[in-house]
Design a protein around this motif. Structure first.
Motif, PDB file in Angstrom:
ATOM      1  N   ALA A 434       1.020  -1.035   0.091  1.00  0.00           N
ATOM      2  CA  ALA A 434      -0.067  -0.224   0.180  1.00  0.00           C
ATOM      3  C   ALA A 434       1.001   1.269   0.117  1.00  0.00           C
ATOM      4  O   ALA A 434       2.169   1.229   0.584  1.00  0.00           O
ATOM      5  CB  ALA A 434      -0.899   0.136   1.368  1.00  0.00           C
ATOM      6  N   GLY A 435       0.324   2.261  -0.854  1.00  0.00           N
ATOM      7  CA  GLY A 435       1.277   3.543  -0.937  1.00  0.00           C
ATOM      8  C   GLY A 435       1.983   3.499  -2.052  1.00  0.00           C
ATOM      9  O   GLY A 435       2.638   4.806  -2.396  1.00  0.00           O
ATOM     10  N   GLN A 467      -2.378   4.169  -7.688  1.00  0.00           N
ATOM     11  CA  GLN A 467      -1.633   4.114  -6.284  1.00  0.00           C
ATOM     12  C   GLN A 467      -2.312   2.807  -5.710  1.00  0.00           C
ATOM     13  O   GLN A 467      -3.459   2.642  -5.583  1.00  0.00           O
ATOM     14  CB  GLN A 467      -1.997   5.331  -5.442  1.00  0.00           C
ATOM     15  CG  GLN A 467      -1.446   5.070  -4.307  1.00  0.00           C
ATOM     16  CD  GLN A 467      -2.110   6.292  -3.194  1.00  0.00           C
ATOM     17  OE1 GLN A 467      -2.452   7.287  -3.648  1.00  0.00           O
ATOM     18  NE2 GLN A 467      -1.635   6.387  -1.968  1.00  0.00           N
ATOM     19  N   ILE A 468      -1.574   1.871  -5.076  1.00  0.00           N
ATOM     20  CA  ILE A 468      -1.978   0.922  -4.467  1.00  0.00           C
ATOM     21  C   ILE A 468      -2.306   1.207  -3.031  1.00  0.00           C
ATOM     22  O   ILE A 468      -1.590   1.886  -2.419  1.00  0.00           O
ATOM     23  CB  ILE A 468      -0.534  -0.250  -4.103  1.00  0.00           C
ATOM     24  CG1 ILE A 468       0.287  -0.756  -5.515  1.00  0.00           C
ATOM     25  CG2 ILE A 468      -0.951  -1.425  -3.657  1.00  0.00           C
ATOM     26  CD1 ILE A 468      -0.777  -1.499  -6.330  1.00  0.00           C
ATOM     27  N   LEU A 469      -3.596   0.589  -2.918  1.00  0.00           N
ATOM     28  CA  LEU A 469      -4.295   1.020  -1.653  1.00  0.00           C
ATOM     29  C   LEU A 469      -3.984  -0.098  -0.637  1.00  0.00           C
ATOM     30  O   LEU A 469      -4.323   0.524   0.729  1.00  0.00           O
ATOM     31  CB  LEU A 469      -5.578   1.270  -1.609  1.00  0.00           C
ATOM     32  CG  LEU A 469      -6.173   2.599  -2.792  1.00  0.00           C
ATOM     33  CD1 LEU A 469      -7.647   2.813  -3.032  1.00  0.00           C
ATOM     34  CD2 LEU A 469      -5.328   3.710  -2.460  1.00  0.00           C
ATOM     35  N   LYS A 486      -6.436  -3.389  -4.768  1.00  0.00           N
ATOM     36  CA  LYS A 486      -7.247  -2.411  -4.776  1.00  0.00           C
ATOM     37  C   LYS A 486      -6.414  -1.112  -5.018  1.00  0.00           C
ATOM     38  O   LYS A 486      -5.374  -0.674  -4.260  1.00  0.00           O
ATOM     39  CB  LYS A 486      -7.764  -2.500  -3.353  1.00  0.00           C
ATOM     40  CG  LYS A 486      -8.844  -1.244  -3.369  1.00  0.00           C
ATOM     41  CD  LYS A 486      -9.800  -1.283  -2.084  1.00  0.00           C
ATOM     42  CE  LYS A 486     -10.779  -0.371  -2.007  1.00  0.00           C
ATOM     43  NZ  LYS A 486     -11.572  -0.234  -0.359  1.00  0.00           N
ATOM     44  N   VAL A 487      -6.981  -0.331  -6.049  1.00  0.00           N
ATOM     45  CA  VAL A 487      -6.094   0.770  -6.366  1.00  0.00           C
ATOM     46  C   VAL A 487      -6.914   2.107  -6.637  1.00  0.00           C
ATOM     47  O   VAL A 487      -8.007   1.948  -6.575  1.00  0.00           O
ATOM     48  CB  VAL A 487      -5.183   0.501  -7.818  1.00  0.00           C
ATOM     49  CG1 VAL A 487      -4.523  -0.727  -7.480  1.00  0.00           C
ATOM     50  CG2 VAL A 487      -6.217   0.202  -9.048  1.00  0.00           C
ATOM     51  N   GLY A 496     -10.868   0.902  -7.664  1.00  0.00           N
ATOM     52  CA  GLY A 496     -11.456  -0.487  -8.245  1.00  0.00           C
ATOM     53  C   GLY A 496     -10.334  -1.469  -7.870  1.00  0.00           C
ATOM     54  O   GLY A 496      -9.321  -1.204  -7.170  1.00  0.00           O
ATOM     55  N   TYR A 497     -10.390  -2.532  -8.722  1.00  0.00           N
ATOM     56  CA  TYR A 497      -9.189  -3.726  -8.587  1.00  0.00           C
ATOM     57  C   TYR A 497      -8.812  -3.988  -9.758  1.00  0.00           C
ATOM     58  O   TYR A 497      -9.384  -4.107 -10.857  1.00  0.00           O
ATOM     59  CB  TYR A 497     -10.011  -4.815  -7.860  1.00  0.00           C
ATOM     60  CG  TYR A 497     -10.366  -4.900  -6.468  1.00  0.00           C
ATOM     61  CD1 TYR A 497      -9.270  -5.145  -5.521  1.00  0.00           C
ATOM     62  CD2 TYR A 497     -11.631  -4.261  -6.066  1.00  0.00           C
ATOM     63  CE1 TYR A 497      -9.838  -5.074  -4.199  1.00  0.00           C
ATOM     64  CE2 TYR A 497     -11.957  -4.181  -4.767  1.00  0.00           C
ATOM     65  CZ  TYR A 497     -11.067  -4.489  -3.827  1.00  0.00           C
ATOM     66  OH  TYR A 497     -11.710  -4.301  -2.469  1.00  0.00           O
ATOM     67  N   VAL A 498      -7.476  -4.385 -10.056  1.00  0.00           N
ATOM     68  CA  VAL A 498      -6.807  -4.793 -11.181  1.00  0.00           C
ATOM     69  C   VAL A 498      -5.685  -5.899 -10.771  1.00  0.00           C
ATOM     70  O   VAL A 498      -5.657  -5.976  -9.507  1.00  0.00           O
ATOM     71  CB  VAL A 498      -5.868  -3.624 -11.879  1.00  0.00           C
ATOM     72  CG1 VAL A 498      -6.725  -2.603 -12.223  1.00  0.00           C
ATOM     73  CG2 VAL A 498      -4.647  -3.266 -10.822  1.00  0.00           C
ATOM     74  N   PHE A 499      -5.616  -6.704 -11.761  1.00  0.00           N
ATOM     75  CA  PHE A 499      -4.764  -8.007 -10.995  1.00  0.00           C
ATOM     76  C   PHE A 499      -3.400  -7.726 -11.344  1.00  0.00           C
ATOM     77  O   PHE A 499      -2.851  -6.814 -12.099  1.00  0.00           O
ATOM     78  CB  PHE A 499      -5.600  -9.341 -12.052  1.00  0.00           C
ATOM     79  CG  PHE A 499      -4.759  -9.254 -13.488  1.00  0.00           C
ATOM     80  CD1 PHE A 499      -3.999 -10.600 -13.640  1.00  0.00           C
ATOM     81  CD2 PHE A 499      -5.011  -8.668 -14.308  1.00  0.00           C
ATOM     82  CE1 PHE A 499      -3.396 -10.824 -14.798  1.00  0.00           C
ATOM     83  CE2 PHE A 499      -4.408  -8.986 -15.592  1.00  0.00           C
ATOM     84  CZ  PHE A 499      -3.755 -10.131 -15.808  1.00  0.00           C
ATOM     85  N   SER A 500      -2.726  -8.491 -10.601  1.00  0.00           N
ATOM     86  CA  SER A 500      -0.935  -8.086 -10.566  1.00  0.00           C
ATOM     87  C   SER A 500      -0.547  -8.437 -11.929  1.00  0.00           C
ATOM     88  O   SER A 500       0.536  -7.787 -12.282  1.00  0.00           O
ATOM     89  CB  SER A 500      -0.492  -9.247  -9.729  1.00  0.00           C
ATOM     90  OG  SER A 500      -0.914 -10.666  -9.939  1.00  0.00           O
ATOM     91  N   GLY A 501      -0.836  -9.110 -12.979  1.00  0.00           N
ATOM     92  CA  GLY A 501      -0.401  -9.226 -14.260  1.00  0.00           C
ATOM     93  C   GLY A 501      -0.761  -7.946 -15.109  1.00  0.00           C
ATOM     94  O   GLY A 501       0.240  -7.673 -15.978  1.00  0.00           O
TER      95      GLY A 501
END
Length: 505
Positions: A434-435, A467-469, A486-487, A496-501
């Protein structure tokens, strides 16, 4: 004349005092016999009211008659006790005992049995209520209360005079309660078996030798469950109990990710190994569904299939999920430490680069010749294929390298060449915190929830900064090894959400 009047008045006073129950003077036989007849009359009425053969129903007798029979029995007994002649006392006492005491006592037993039966019925009603509501905790408690009530009150039911009357009481009160108890015993037993597991107070992800025994017994009762409401409640209780032991796949993947990060291993690598090692059906599992540790035919233990580890407690390897994963991570790190010496180093040896773990992954399974990089279906290629398909990272195809490896007695010898280069190098994308602010490297679906089931909000184009939340979390699908972040999109403020890929290069 005055003396006669005085004597008459004294006799009247004596009589009044006597029937107040206070005089010590003798009663006359006729007065005592009259009271006995009155008591006999009331008792005779009560006699038939406590006979099922006569009434064809079970109900309390006329309590006015019953109380009158007791009242006149006491008055008659008091009068009898003051008679001067023993022969007179004996005659009236015999009548009182035979014609009054007998029926009053039978009525008392009859009334006591009704009271006992009503207590049973109340608990029976409570039990039916809990069956309907599916409240297992209250079901168990009431089941035991009713069982005890049946046992405790049975002696009163059996005291009722007359076989037909006694049988009627048992049919009305005892038999239905016992039938209900019998019909729900498997549900109660099943719930108590789950209580036994919960009472072990096992930390999350830990089982014990007791658990599979209890679960197997629990499952043996499944076909005997009579009530759908309780079946549903038992299923919910079972799932809640066992999900703390046999962790669901999202928790397992999160745990593997956590252990990997703690040990400096890319989570994509450790998860792919765990996925391969945990078998064809129970993916990402330490235990079978009943809490029994997974042990392979070659004695590989648990999710990481640990074998022949001399310094580890075998019971911990079997029953402690985290311990098994941690030992697997330690073994992989040990293989990694061999790079540049016993194993080839790839590229610059950066541990954050997935490709750089290729030979350590090979050694985790064993340096047998079957894992020669040119052999189709070798262990390490399977692992990297899982990374490609399940973490959705386009890792390097190691079939494109030219290898210089010797084989001595079926064991791979890598010393002829201890350095290889790949033209593709993917760093792990599952260790962000996060951050951090990151750039999307490939267009990706921007989702309202951290799973692939929900429809995306829109497609987030490559180049967007986010930004990673929160730290990455896994979904419940075993085949998905990536995590969701969650970003917040910096340009729009959307969350919302994005996947690590989405951050892979």
């Amino acid at each position: 004349m005055k003396n006669v009047l005085k004597t008459t008045l004294l006799a009247t006073v004596f009589s009044a005092v006597l029937w107040g129950g206070q005089s010590a003077e003798a009663a006359t036989y006729s007065e005592a016999e009259k009271l006995v007849r009155q008591a006999e009359g009331y008792a005779g009425t009560v006699k038939w009211q406590v006979s099922y053969e006569y009434t064809k129903t079970i109900a309390r007798p006329d309590m006015k008659n019953f109380n009158a029979a007791k009242e006149y029995r006491l008055k008659a007994q008091t009068a009898i006790n003051t008679l001067p002649a023993a022969s007179q006392r004996n005659v009236l006492n015999d009548r009182l005992k035979k014609n009054v005491d007998t029926y009053v006592n039978r009525a008392i037993a009859y009334i006591d049995a009704i009271t006992a039966g009503e207590k049973i019925i109340r608990q029976q009603s409570n039990l039916n209520t809990h069956i309907s509501s599916g409240n297992l905790e209250k079901l168990e408690n009431t089941y035991h209360v009713l069982s005890e009530e049946i046992r405790k009150q049975a002696k009163l039911l059996y005291r009722v005079h007359g076989q037909s009357t006694r049988d009627a009481f048992l049919v009305k009160y005892k038999a239905p309660a016992e039938s209900l108890i019998k019909g729900v015993k498997h549900e109660v037993t099943s719930s108590m078996l789950l209580d036994d597991i919960q009472a072990l107070k096992l930390p999350e992800g830990i089982s014990s030798s007791v658990v599979p025994v209890k679960v197997n017994e629990y499952q043996s009762y499944d076909t005997y469950i009579n009530y759908p409401t309780l079946q549903t409640a038992l299923n919910n209780k079972y799932n809640a109990t066992m999900s703390k032991i046999v962790l669901p796949q999202n928790k397992m993947k999160d745990l593997i990710t956590e252990v990997a990060i703690e040990n400096g291993i890319p989570p994509e690598i450790l998860k792919a190994i765990a996925y391969q090692e945990s078998g064809d059906t129970l993916k990402f599992q330490q235990f079978k569904n009943n809490g029994e540790p997974i042990v392979s035919s070659d004695n590989g233990i648990g999710i990481m299939q640990i074998t022949n580890h001399p310094t580890e407690n075998v019971e911990d390897l079997k029953y402690n999920t985290r311990n098994n994963i941690e030992v697997g991570a330690e073994l992989l790190k040990e293989k990694w430490s061999w790079t540049g010496d016993e194993l080839p180093k790839i590229n610059d040896g950066d541990p954050d680069v997935l490709e750089n773990w290729y030979f350590a992954v090979l050694a985790y399974n064993g340096r047998s010749s079957i894992n020669h990089p040119t052999n189709s279906g070798n262990y390490q290629n399977k692992i990297f294929e899982f990374i490609r398909s399940s973490s959705q990272v386009k890792v390097f195809n190691f079939n494109n390298l030219v290898y210089d490896i010797s084989v001595n007695n079926g064991i791979l010898d890598f010393t002829p060449k201890l350095q290889y280069e790949t033209n593709i190098q993917n760093k792990t994308t599952q260790i962000y915190k996060a951050g951090q602010t990151l750039k999307i490297t490939t267009s990706t679906k921007f989702r309202p929830e951290p799973n692939t089931i929900v429809k995306e909000k829109y497609t987030l184009a490559a180049g967007n900064e986010v930004q990673i939340l929160e730290k990455g979390i896994s979904d419940a699908t075993g085949i998905n090894h990536f995590v969701f972040y969650k970003v917040k999109v910096n340009s729009t403020g959307d969350i919302g959400y994005v996947f690590s890929g989405a951050f892979a290069k």
